[in-house]
Design a protein around this motif. Structure first.
Motif, PDB file in Angstrom:
ATOM      1  N   TYR A  37       0.833  -1.202   0.000  1.00  0.00           N
ATOM      2  CA  TYR A  37       0.000   0.000   0.000  1.00  0.00           C
ATOM      3  C   TYR A  37       0.869   1.253   0.000  1.00  0.00           C
ATOM      4  N   LYS A  38       1.942   1.237   0.785  1.00  0.00           N
ATOM      5  CA  LYS A  38       2.844   2.385   0.844  1.00  0.00           C
ATOM      6  C   LYS A  38       3.496   2.635  -0.507  1.00  0.00           C
ATOM      7  N   ASN A  39       3.955   1.580  -1.164  1.00  0.00           N
ATOM      8  CA  ASN A  39       4.580   1.721  -2.482  1.00  0.00           C
ATOM      9  C   ASN A  39       3.591   2.265  -3.503  1.00  0.00           C
ATOM     10  N   GLU A  40       2.370   1.743  -3.479  1.00  0.00           N
ATOM     11  CA  GLU A  40       1.355   2.218  -4.420  1.00  0.00           C
ATOM     12  C   GLU A  40       1.010   3.679  -4.155  1.00  0.00           C
ATOM     13  N   SER A  41       0.902   4.051  -2.877  1.00  0.00           N
ATOM     14  CA  SER A  41       0.558   5.437  -2.566  1.00  0.00           C
ATOM     15  C   SER A  41       1.674   6.378  -3.002  1.00  0.00           C
ATOM     16  N   GLU A  42       2.937   5.982  -2.841  1.00  0.00           N
ATOM     17  CA  GLU A  42       4.047   6.813  -3.304  1.00  0.00           C
ATOM     18  C   GLU A  42       4.021   6.964  -4.823  1.00  0.00           C
ATOM     19  N   GLU A  43       3.699   5.874  -5.512  1.00  0.00           N
ATOM     20  CA  GLU A  43       3.615   5.926  -6.973  1.00  0.00           C
ATOM     21  C   GLU A  43       2.492   6.867  -7.410  1.00  0.00           C
ATOM     22  N   TYR A  44       1.348   6.791  -6.724  1.00  0.00           N
ATOM     23  CA  TYR A  44       0.241   7.680  -7.065  1.00  0.00           C
ATOM     24  C   TYR A  44       0.598   9.144  -6.783  1.00  0.00           C
ATOM     25  N   GLU A  45       1.315   9.387  -5.699  1.00  0.00           N
ATOM     26  CA  GLU A  45       1.735  10.754  -5.396  1.00  0.00           C
ATOM     27  C   GLU A  45       2.681  11.283  -6.466  1.00  0.00           C
ATOM     28  N   GLU A  46       3.596  10.448  -6.943  1.00  0.00           N
ATOM     29  CA  GLU A  46       4.499  10.861  -8.013  1.00  0.00           C
ATOM     30  C   GLU A  46       3.719  11.177  -9.283  1.00  0.00           C
ATOM     31  N   ASN A  47       2.730  10.341  -9.595  1.00  0.00           N
ATOM     32  CA  ASN A  47       1.915  10.587 -10.782  1.00  0.00           C
ATOM     33  C   ASN A  47       1.137  11.889 -10.660  1.00  0.00           C
ATOM     34  N   ASN A  49       1.955  14.510  -8.821  1.00  0.00           N
ATOM     35  CA  ASN A  49       2.899  15.633  -8.934  1.00  0.00           C
ATOM     36  C   ASN A  49       3.299  15.862 -10.382  1.00  0.00           C
ATOM     37  N   TYR A  50       3.514  14.774 -11.122  1.00  0.00           N
ATOM     38  CA  TYR A  50       3.866  14.894 -12.536  1.00  0.00           C
ATOM     39  C   TYR A  50       2.729  15.563 -13.313  1.00  0.00           C
ATOM     40  N   LEU A  51       1.505  15.133 -13.043  1.00  0.00           N
ATOM     41  CA  LEU A  51       0.362  15.724 -13.734  1.00  0.00           C
ATOM     42  C   LEU A  51       0.172  17.190 -13.343  1.00  0.00           C
ATOM     43  N   LYS A  52       0.434  17.529 -12.079  1.00  0.00           N
ATOM     44  CA  LYS A  52       0.344  18.928 -11.666  1.00  0.00           C
ATOM     45  C   LYS A  52       1.355  19.770 -12.431  1.00  0.00           C
ATOM     46  N   ILE A  54       2.596  19.133 -15.390  1.00  0.00           N
ATOM     47  CA  ILE A  54       2.134  19.234 -16.781  1.00  0.00           C
ATOM     48  C   ILE A  54       1.047  20.293 -16.894  1.00  0.00           C
ATOM     49  N   ILE A  55       0.112  20.265 -15.959  1.00  0.00           N
ATOM     50  CA  ILE A  55      -0.985  21.238 -15.988  1.00  0.00           C
ATOM     51  C   ILE A  55      -0.443  22.654 -15.816  1.00  0.00           C
ATOM     52  N   ARG A  56       0.515  22.823 -14.903  1.00  0.00           N
ATOM     53  CA  ARG A  56       1.107  24.137 -14.683  1.00  0.00           C
ATOM     54  C   ARG A  56       1.778  24.641 -15.957  1.00  0.00           C
ATOM     55  N   ASN A  57       2.523  23.771 -16.632  1.00  0.00           N
ATOM     56  CA  ASN A  57       3.188  24.164 -17.877  1.00  0.00           C
ATOM     57  C   ASN A  57       2.174  24.490 -18.964  1.00  0.00           C
ATOM     58  N   GLN A  58       1.094  23.718 -19.016  1.00  0.00           N
ATOM     59  CA  GLN A  58       0.059  23.997 -20.008  1.00  0.00           C
ATOM     60  C   GLN A  58      -0.629  25.326 -19.724  1.00  0.00           C
ATOM     61  N   GLU A  59      -0.846  25.633 -18.443  1.00  0.00           N
ATOM     62  CA  GLU A  59      -1.453  26.916 -18.095  1.00  0.00           C
ATOM     63  C   GLU A  59      -0.542  28.071 -18.514  1.00  0.00           C
ATOM     64  N   LYS A  60       0.761  27.911 -18.289  1.00  0.00           N
ATOM     65  CA  LYS A  60       1.699  28.946 -18.711  1.00  0.00           C
ATOM     66  C   LYS A  60       1.658  29.132 -20.225  1.00  0.00           C
ATOM     67  N   GLU A  61       1.623  28.020 -20.931  1.00  0.00           N
ATOM     68  CA  GLU A  61       1.574  28.081 -22.399  1.00  0.00           C
ATOM     69  C   GLU A  61       0.287  28.743 -22.867  1.00  0.00           C
ATOM     70  N   ILE A  62      -0.826  28.433 -22.203  1.00  0.00           N
ATOM     71  CA  ILE A  62      -2.108  29.020 -22.581  1.00  0.00           C
ATOM     72  C   ILE A  62      -2.093  30.528 -22.347  1.00  0.00           C
TER      73      ILE A  62
END
Length: 125
Positions: A37-47, A49-52, A54-62
């Motif tokens: 569960y700990k490993n899965e939760s860390e993986e989800y947190e990384e995902n 953060n990565y998506l955040k 991407i969204i931040r970069n897309q907002e800047k581009e927009i």
């Protein structure tokens, strides 16, 4: 009476042993589940953060693109900073456009110089 106390003490001993074995088996099972569960939760947190990011970069581009669209649609209302950056970009583009021409001119001049040298050598010989 002694036999009753011996039987009760043996039953209590077996219950204690059974409880300890059950505790260790449950601890081993839940420990593995907890680690998974700990490993899965860390993986989800990384995902996330990565998506955040991407969204931040897309907002800047927009926002960048909307500023460009606003400047192109109505240049009088565009900000001074945007116009300055556009002028800088145009200057850089002009410099970059001129660089290959200069190199071609130099190579053409070298070819012409070589031909002139060859012609003069042929005249001398």
């Amino acid at each position: 009476m002694e036999t009753v106390t011996v039987i009760i003490s043996e039953i209590l001993g077996f219950l204690a042993i059974a409880w300890l074995l059950g505790f260790f088996v449950a601890w081993a099972i839940f420990r593995a589940i907890k680690l998974e569960y700990k490993n899965e939760s860390e993986e989800y947190e990384e995902n996330v953060n990565y998506l955040k990011n991407i969204i931040r970069n897309q907002e800047k581009e927009i926002t960048k693109l909307t500023r460009e669209v606003q400047a192109l649609s109505n240049p009088q209302n565009s900000t001074k900073e945007f116009l300055k950056t556009q002028k800088k970009k145009q200057k850089k583009q002009k410099i970059n456009d001129n660089k290959p021409k200069i190199k071609k001119e130099i190579s053409n001049n070298e070819d012409e110089m070589l031909q002139v040298i060859k012609a003069t050598l042929e005249k001398i010989n």
